[in-house]
Every structure is written in structure tokens, then in C-alpha cells.
Design an enzyme around this catalytic site. Structure first.
Site, short mmCIF file in Angstrom:
data_model
loop_
_atom_site.label_atom_id
_atom_site.label_comp_id
_atom_site.label_asym_id
_atom_site.label_seq_id
_atom_site.Cartn_x
_atom_site.Cartn_y
_atom_site.Cartn_z
N LYS A 273 4.31 8.26 0.11
CA LYS A 273 3.88 9.05 1.26
C LYS A 273 4.94 9.03 2.35
O LYS A 273 5.32 10.06 2.89
CB LYS A 273 2.55 8.47 1.77
N GLU B 139 10.68 -0.70 -2.38
CA GLU B 139 10.48 -0.90 -3.82
C GLU B 139 10.62 0.43 -4.57
O GLU B 139 11.29 0.52 -5.60
CB GLU B 139 9.08 -1.48 -4.10
N GLY C 72 -2.84 5.64 2.21
CA GLY C 72 -2.32 5.31 0.88
C GLY C 72 -3.38 4.81 -0.08
O GLY C 72 -3.52 5.30 -1.20
N ARG C 73 -4.16 3.83 0.36
CA ARG C 73 -5.13 3.21 -0.56
C ARG C 73 -6.33 4.10 -0.84
O ARG C 73 -7.17 3.79 -1.67
CB ARG C 73 -5.57 1.86 -0.02
N GLU D 69 -7.18 -4.55 2.31
CA GLU D 69 -6.23 -3.97 3.26
C GLU D 69 -6.99 -3.19 4.34
O GLU D 69 -6.55 -3.09 5.48
CB GLU D 69 -5.23 -3.05 2.54
N HIS E 220 -15.64 -16.09 -20.33
CA HIS E 220 -14.97 -17.20 -21.03
C HIS E 220 -13.87 -17.80 -20.16
O HIS E 220 -13.01 -18.51 -20.67
CB HIS E 220 -14.41 -16.70 -22.36
N LYS F 125 7.38 -7.67 5.86
CA LYS F 125 8.46 -6.72 5.55
C LYS F 125 9.67 -6.97 6.44
O LYS F 125 10.81 -6.96 5.99
CB LYS F 125 7.99 -5.27 5.80
C1 G6Q Z 1 -1.98 1.74 1.68
C2 G6Q Z 1 -0.80 1.17 2.26
C3 G6Q Z 1 0.29 0.81 1.29
C4 G6Q Z 1 1.12 2.00 0.81
C5 G6Q Z 1 2.37 1.48 0.12
C6 G6Q Z 1 3.24 2.59 -0.40
O1 G6Q Z 1 -2.93 2.14 2.31
O2 G6Q Z 1 -0.36 1.98 3.28
O3 G6Q Z 1 -0.18 0.13 0.17
O4 G6Q Z 1 0.38 2.83 -0.04
O5 G6Q Z 1 3.08 0.68 1.00
O6 G6Q Z 1 3.61 3.42 0.64
P1 G6Q Z 1 4.34 4.77 0.38
O7 G6Q Z 1 3.42 5.68 -0.37
O8 G6Q Z 1 4.68 5.32 1.73
O9 G6Q Z 1 5.57 4.48 -0.43
#
Ligand code: G6Q
Length: 541
Positions: A211, A217, A268-269, A355, A386, A501
Site C-alpha cells: 500500500k 521487506e 492493511g490488515r 494490531e 495433540h 522499525k
Molecule cells: C496493517 C499494517 C501492516 C502493513 C504492512 C505492509 O494494517 O499497516 O501490517 O500491512 O506493514 O505495508 P505495505 O502494504 O504498505 O507494504
């Protein structure tokens, strides 16, 4: 919109619930889990039944929870969220100040969506995706050898990985013939290496999902995978698809075969039903299955607006969670799907819930007075039985459980062995666990004594299909935001991930200095230099 920013312990019903919590319903009493109770303690909507006779509350408690829902204005806030209220904010402090419109991604079936503009943008992106998928299906979009694409690699992390990955695994029984999806999320180079090893890159598309378009990463993994294409003599531009926020640093159509967008009003989540999940799911499952996921999610979103908690499983699950956490004092929740396909669903919920609700300040910027988000964890049953169920049954920590199950298997391939099918064995185990946790068992041998009174709910549906998966996803999203509304916290930001971060970047600078054999200024950040030294990355000479 006027939202209710009253804290939980200031609501009129709080005292009543506290009083009831001093003497919660005793599930171990003889006849406690009566046939009437089992029948009555059930909420249903959008293809799901929530059975909750095994929770520690009776009619008075249930009334109290209904009052809690009403007094907290949870439903008005949910509707406000769907309609575009700026809910991602902290009053009086700098904050993200955003709308929260993930529900618009599936509010595409009604003539009058809750938020016309966001639903319009969702439809626009879906149309673009539909055309892209049709080109693939019809063989119009093929590689230079005229071969179709069989594989797709999703590069993304956090919300750009967990939800989509959970849904993909949940629905892999419905994969289109000759289509497979792979995921790279971790900056651990082995993650990318292991995936790349098994692919024919000339027949593989890559979706880079970010996003922000700036996640370390994801950008690193994108470069690794681009490098592999170049090494194989292939032009990455012909294979790479971008899924990003409009005008993010990744919004550069020159670099990609196609670009799909999500918007800053989708967290994002909560983004699995936006293009973040849709492009990958569309590739793997096809456009029609994708629409079914959205339909299921939309139906659950609608059910989540139902005032009566017996018709609103998402709201009821949220309230039962608050009952167990804030009133009975249980600090964790185990999510236990009795479906191997839901293998990654607890991981998605870990993020989506923790989160969102792992917060210590209210939406007014004050310290919260009670507890907020519990610790969420889980594994598919019966494997868990188990493994860690010993603690669930006899440990000193009471862990409320949320069981998820289905009446039918996905593939329908089963074996009748000793009078029962495997699916029946699976469901029998699920129901047995719920009952065993609730009733316990008396035994003179203290080591074989089961205290019982360990609460759980059972969420059941006919079959895990694209439609019900959409519903399940939306049910938990709604549960999480309802809890946030009632706790009066902002469930939509994640400031808590920032500090780590920043410090990781400091360590990266240190590594860089070491690589250049540069001057180490250990005065400035002695603790991080010392940690790096203690971790064995260099020796002071
Ligand atoms: C979710 C967070 C986080 C995000 C990641 C990836 O609600 O904001 O988990 O989705 O850090 O972010 P980008 O999509 O911006 O790479």
C-alpha cells in the site's frame, strides 16, 4: 458523525455486568447445559451459526451484553465507519485522520452503497482486474513462447500477506486447473530463495503488494525476484504486477505489466478483499470465485448491522470476548479451526486483532482504564489437541476458545471407517472439546480432575467455500472493530510498530559502517553497537 467516546467502565450497564461477573453461570452444575439452553444460545447469519451455550453467562448476562451493545453505540459507529466517517483518529493529537472503508470493497452489489465513491473505486479496480483475468483465461496474455502463466508469486508483508494468504490456503480446494500461488514475505533471503527454486519463471507472474510502496521487506524481495528474472534472461516488466496505493512510490506503471490500486481508507490488515487480495485470488481461483468471496463478506457486513445480538454473530462474538476479557479476566483467546484449510487463519487474526486492539490510549488520547485487546493465538484442530490442549483443559490459565467448523468437507472425498466418516470424526472432536472444557470432570485423582467452566463458542457453517470464507473474514473484521468501539480505542492505526522499525534502521546503518570499514562512532548509540558486538557481528580491535 457523533460517535460515542464513553469508556466501557462509564457505561450504565458496566456495574451490572461487574456484579454478574462475580458469580458467572456455572457450566459444571448438573443440567447446566440443558437442551433448551443449547437450542436458545445460538446466533445465526450469512451462513454461520454461533453456538454459545458453553459460555459462562445466562439470560441476565445476555441482556447485559445487549445493553452494552446498545449503550456503547457500537452499531451506529459501525454504520458510520461504512459510510465514511473519519474513524482512524485520536482526538486532539496528531494521528492518521483517515476514513475506514474496507467494507466498500464488497459493497458493490447494492444499488445504493454506503459510500458511493469508495464503492465506485472498488468496482473500477474490479473491472480492470476482470479484464486482466479474462486476457489470461483466453490465452491473450501469454509469455513469449505463447505459453500460459501457471504460477503467481505474491510479494508483500503484514496486511499485504497474511489475510490474502489465509484466504488462499482456505480455498485452495477451488484452485483453477494449472494455477498455483506462492508467497514471499520475510526479508529472510531464504524465503525468496526457497520459492524461486521451484518455479519456471517464464510462466510465473509476480504481484508486488504494498500500500505504501515503501516497505523494506517487500522492496527488497521485489529486487531479489527481479534479479532472478534478469538472470534468466527475462524482462521483469512483462511479468510484474503492482498492487499499491495510488501515487505511492510504487505507482509507476512504466515498471509493471499492470497496476492495481487500493486507497488510504483501507487499512492493511483489513485489505484482503481489496486489490491486495483480489489480484492473487483472482489469478488462483478465477473471477467468479472472487466475486463469491466478496458476496459472502458483504452479506456478513450487512448482518453486522443487525441490532439484535442473536442475529448478529460478529457483534455477539465481540461482546462475549469482552465478557470473558474485561469481566471474567481471561487475557487470551485461542482460535481453533477444525479445518486444515484454515491453517493460516489464526495467523491472520493474530495480526488483524492484535494490531488493531493492542492499544493503551482511548480515542480521546487518554490512558485506557481497563484492558483492551487480548492475546490471540491458535492452530487447526485436531492437531492442536495433540499439542497444547493439555493447558486448555488443566492449565492454571483459563483460555477462552473460539472453535470454527464445517458440516461438510471441501473435497467431499472421505472414508467411512468404524461407522463414521473423517469429517464426522473432525466435527465430533470439535464439539467434544467445547463440551469438555465447559463441564469438566470430577475425579478423586487430582491429576485426572477437570475443573471445567472454561468458556468457548462454536462457529459453524455448512462448508468452507469462497462465499463462507468471505463471510468468515468479514465476521472477524467486524468483531474486532466492534470491540474497539466498545473499548473506545482506535482499531485502525499501528503506531506501536514504528519504534522497532526506527531502531532496525539504526542497526542497518551500523552494518553499513562495518561493511565500509568506516569509523565507528560508538559514543552516539552505545547500546546498539554493544548489542551488535555481543551478537557476534564484529570484534572491537
Ligand atoms: C496493517 C499494517 C501492516 C502493513 C504492512 C505492509 O494494517 O499497516 O501490517 O500491512 O506493514 O505495508 P505495505 O502494504 O504498505 O507494504
Amino acid at each position: 458523525m457523533v460517535w460515542n467516546t464513553t469508556n466501557l467502565d462509564e457505561l450504565p450497564v458496566y456495574g451490572k455486568l461487574m456484579k454478574l461477573a462475580r458469580n458467572p453461570f456455572d457450566l459444571t452444575a448438573s443440567g447446566a447445559i440443558s437442551p433448551e439452553r443449547i437450542k436458545a444460545y445460538k446466533a445465526s447469519a450469512a451462513g454461520f451459526d454461533l453456538l454459545f451455550a458453553t459460555q459462562r453467562l445466562d439470560g441476565a448476562g445476555l441482556n447485559g451484553l445487549q445493553q452494552l451493545a446498545d449503550q456503547s453505540g457500537a452499531l451506529d459507529q459501525f454504520h458510520g465507519m461504512k459510510s465514511g466517517a473519519v474513524m482512524n483518529r485520536i482526538d486532539g493529537h496528531e494521528s492518521e485522520e483517515r476514513q475506514v472503508l474496507h467494507t466498500a470493497c464488497r459493497d458493490i452489489f447494492n444499488e445504493t452503497p454506503c459510500h458511493v465513491e469508495a464503492a465506485g473505486q472498488a468496482k473500477e479496480q474490479l473491472e480492470k482486474l476482470k479484464a486482466f483475468l479474462a486476457e489470461l483465461d483466453k490465452g491473450e496474455l501469454v509469455n513469449e513462447q505463447g505459453e500460459s502463466y501457471t504460477d503467481y508469486v505474491n510479494i508483500g508483508i503484514g496486511g499485504s500477506d497474511l489475510g490474502p494468504r489465509a484466504v488462499y490456503h482456505a480455498l485452495s480446494a477451488y484452485l483453477l486447473k494449472s494455477r498455483r500461488v506462492h508467497f514471499i514475505s520475510n526479508v529472510d533471503p531464504d524465503d525468496a530463495a526457497a520459492v524461486l527454486k521451484k518455479l519456471d519463471l517464464s510462466r510465473t507472474l509476480v504481484g508486488v503488494v504494498s500500500k505504501s510502496g515503501s516497505t523494506l521487506e517487500t522492496l527488497t524481495n521485489e529486487e531479489i525476484v527481479r534479479g532472478a528474472y534478469v538472470e534468466a534472461g527475462l524482462n521483469p516488466k512483462k511479468f510484474f504486477v503492482a498492487i499499491t496505493g495510488q501515487s505511492s512510490p510504487m505507482d509507476n506503471p512504466e515498471k509493471y505489466l499492470r497496476s492495481f490500486y487500493m486507497y488510504d481508507y483501507i487499512g492493511g490488515r483489513y485489505s484482503a478483499t481489496s486489490m491486495v487480495g483480489a489480484v492473487m485470488l483472482g489469478f488462483g481461483l478465477g473471477y467468479d470465485a472472487l466475486i463469491e468471496i466478496l458476496r459472502g463478506a458483504n452479506d456478513m457486513d450487512k448482518a453486522a448491522e443487525e441490532k439484535d445480538i442473536k442475529k448478529n454473530p460478529a457483534l455477539l462474538l465481540a461482546l462475549l470476548g469482552i465478557w470473558n476479557h474485561n469481566f471474567l479476566g481471561h487475557g487470551t483467546v485461542a482460535v481453533l479451526p477444525y479445518s486444515q484449510a484454515l491453517l493460516r487463519f489464526p495467523a491472520h487474526l493474530q495480526q488483524c486483532d492484535m494490531e488493531s486492539n493492542g492499544k493503551s490510549v482511548t480515542r480521546n488520547g487518554e490512558k485506557v482504564s481497563g484492558v483492551t485487546g487480548p492475546i490471540i493465538w491458535g492452530e487447526p484442530g485436531t492437531n492442536g489437541q495433540h499439542a497444547f490442549y493439555q493447558l486448555l483443559h488443566q492449565g492454571t490459565t483459563v483460555v477462552p476458545a473460539e472453535f470454527i467448523g464445517f458440516r461438510q468437507s471441501q473435497y467431499g472425498e472421505d472414508l467411512l471407517l468404524k461407522g463414521t466418516t473423517s469429517q464426522e470424526k473432525l466435527v465430533a472432536n470439535l464439539l467434544a472439546q467445547s463440551l469438555a472444557l465447559a463441564t469438566g470432570r470430577k475425579d478423586d485423582n487430582p491429576n485426572r480432575f477437570f475443573s471445567g467452566n472454561r468458556p468457548s463458542s462454536v462457529l459453524l457453517s455448512d462448508k468452507l467455500t469462497p462465499y463462507t470464507m468471505g463471510g468468515l473474514l468479514a465476521l472477524y473484521e467486524a468483531k474486532i472493530v466492534f470491540q474497539g468501539f466498545i473499548w473506545n480505542i482506535n482499531s485502525f492505526d499501528q503506531e506501536g510498530v514504528q519504534l522497532g522499525k526506527v531502531l532496525a534502521n539504526r542497526f542497518l546503518e551500523h552494518f553499513n559502517i562495518l561493511r565500509q570499514a568506516g569509523e565507528k562512532d560508538r559514543e552516539q548509540h552505545p547500546e546498539s553497537w554493544l548489542m551488535l558486538e555481543a551478537a557476534g557481528f564484529f570484534q572491537e580491535d
